[in-house]
Design a protein around this motif. Sequence first.
Motif, PDB file in Angstrom:
ATOM      1  N   UNK A 100      43.294  25.865  30.868  1.00  0.00           N
ATOM      2  CA  UNK A 100      42.652  26.461  31.886  1.00  0.00           C
ATOM      3  C   UNK A 100      42.593  28.068  31.774  1.00  0.00           C
ATOM      4  N   UNK A 101      41.447  28.925  31.836  1.00  0.00           N
ATOM      5  CA  UNK A 101      41.333  30.274  31.574  1.00  0.00           C
ATOM      6  C   UNK A 101      40.588  30.769  33.013  1.00  0.00           C
ATOM      7  N   UNK A 102      40.826  32.034  33.271  1.00  0.00           N
ATOM      8  CA  UNK A 102      39.941  32.597  34.333  1.00  0.00           C
ATOM      9  C   UNK A 102      38.435  32.614  33.898  1.00  0.00           C
ATOM     10  N   UNK A 103      37.782  32.593  35.033  1.00  0.00           N
ATOM     11  CA  UNK A 103      36.213  32.607  34.975  1.00  0.00           C
ATOM     12  C   UNK A 103      35.675  33.892  34.093  1.00  0.00           C
ATOM     13  N   UNK A 104      34.916  33.473  32.833  1.00  0.00           N
ATOM     14  CA  UNK A 104      34.653  34.515  32.040  1.00  0.00           C
ATOM     15  C   UNK A 104      33.291  35.457  32.167  1.00  0.00           C
ATOM     16  N   UNK A 105      32.675  35.065  33.396  1.00  0.00           N
ATOM     17  CA  UNK A 105      31.484  35.839  33.547  1.00  0.00           C
ATOM     18  C   UNK A 105      31.599  36.507  34.841  1.00  0.00           C
ATOM     19  N   UNK A 106      30.680  37.748  34.868  1.00  0.00           N
ATOM     20  CA  UNK A 106      30.829  38.819  35.891  1.00  0.00           C
ATOM     21  C   UNK A 106      29.686  38.269  37.074  1.00  0.00           C
ATOM     22  N   UNK A 107      30.429  37.826  38.125  1.00  0.00           N
ATOM     23  CA  UNK A 107      29.601  37.336  39.209  1.00  0.00           C
ATOM     24  C   UNK A 107      30.352  37.758  40.617  1.00  0.00           C
ATOM     25  N   UNK A 108      29.996  37.793  41.597  1.00  0.00           N
ATOM     26  CA  UNK A 108      30.444  37.975  43.069  1.00  0.00           C
ATOM     27  C   UNK A 108      31.527  36.963  43.089  1.00  0.00           C
ATOM     28  N   UNK A 109      32.651  37.227  43.420  1.00  0.00           N
ATOM     29  CA  UNK A 109      33.776  36.390  43.862  1.00  0.00           C
ATOM     30  C   UNK A 109      34.254  35.380  42.381  1.00  0.00           C
ATOM     31  N   UNK A 110      34.201  36.162  41.439  1.00  0.00           N
ATOM     32  CA  UNK A 110      34.533  35.381  40.211  1.00  0.00           C
ATOM     33  C   UNK A 110      36.058  34.914  40.161  1.00  0.00           C
ATOM     34  N   UNK A 111      36.906  35.534  40.973  1.00  0.00           N
ATOM     35  CA  UNK A 111      38.269  35.040  41.300  1.00  0.00           C
ATOM     36  C   UNK A 111      38.418  33.630  41.869  1.00  0.00           C
TER      37      UNK A 111
END
Length: 213
Positions: free
Chosen positions: A110-121
Amino acid sequence: MKIMEYMEERFPRLEFIPSIYNQWSIGIHFCLGENIYQLKANEELNLKMFRFVYEQISTIFNQLFEQNDDIFLVTNMYKHKKKEKCIRKLKVYQPFLKCKNHLNQIMVKTYPYPFEINKAEEYEMQQFSLLCKPRDLHVAELLKAASNEDFPLKPRFGGYSIDYPDVFFVNITKDIIFFIYDDRGCEVIALDFKRIRPLYEKYHDWVEEYKCM
């Protein structure tokens, strides 16, 4: 061997996210479909265009991969952290594996979400990998599913919650990575341009751009 061990040795700092072509100094970016529109004048799907795309990606794959090559089939699945505890790998791998015993060999990280979007966390990426050979896969159907991302065509990948899965074919025998981002194009990168030069020369009309060093 695990996928990240291989990547750290052969393709250091490369991330399995679109676009791999922009991350590496040796590669080819192919344009698919000969600029034919996906829809007809009456808004129906232009199946002739999709059949041509399937032919193109199969041709490219067969130039890069032999049946006995060792490969990693790497799949990124994107999900909401709280709404779903896990993503079902079976929905992506099971339909395309000739031997279901391979399902037990799939690794996941599992990795952090890789794209820039609102509330990506609030999102994350689960990355599955399977060490196998092309002969272990229903390759033609797998390639079609990778290119059918934006349209209601079968076959399709299942099991995803927010974004369509990204699938990478990593040839560890020849040090080549192949990625179809959708029906519009695909990318090939390599450690040595000699490995992909015949592909560039033979299908130059399909090449959008290339880098050789």
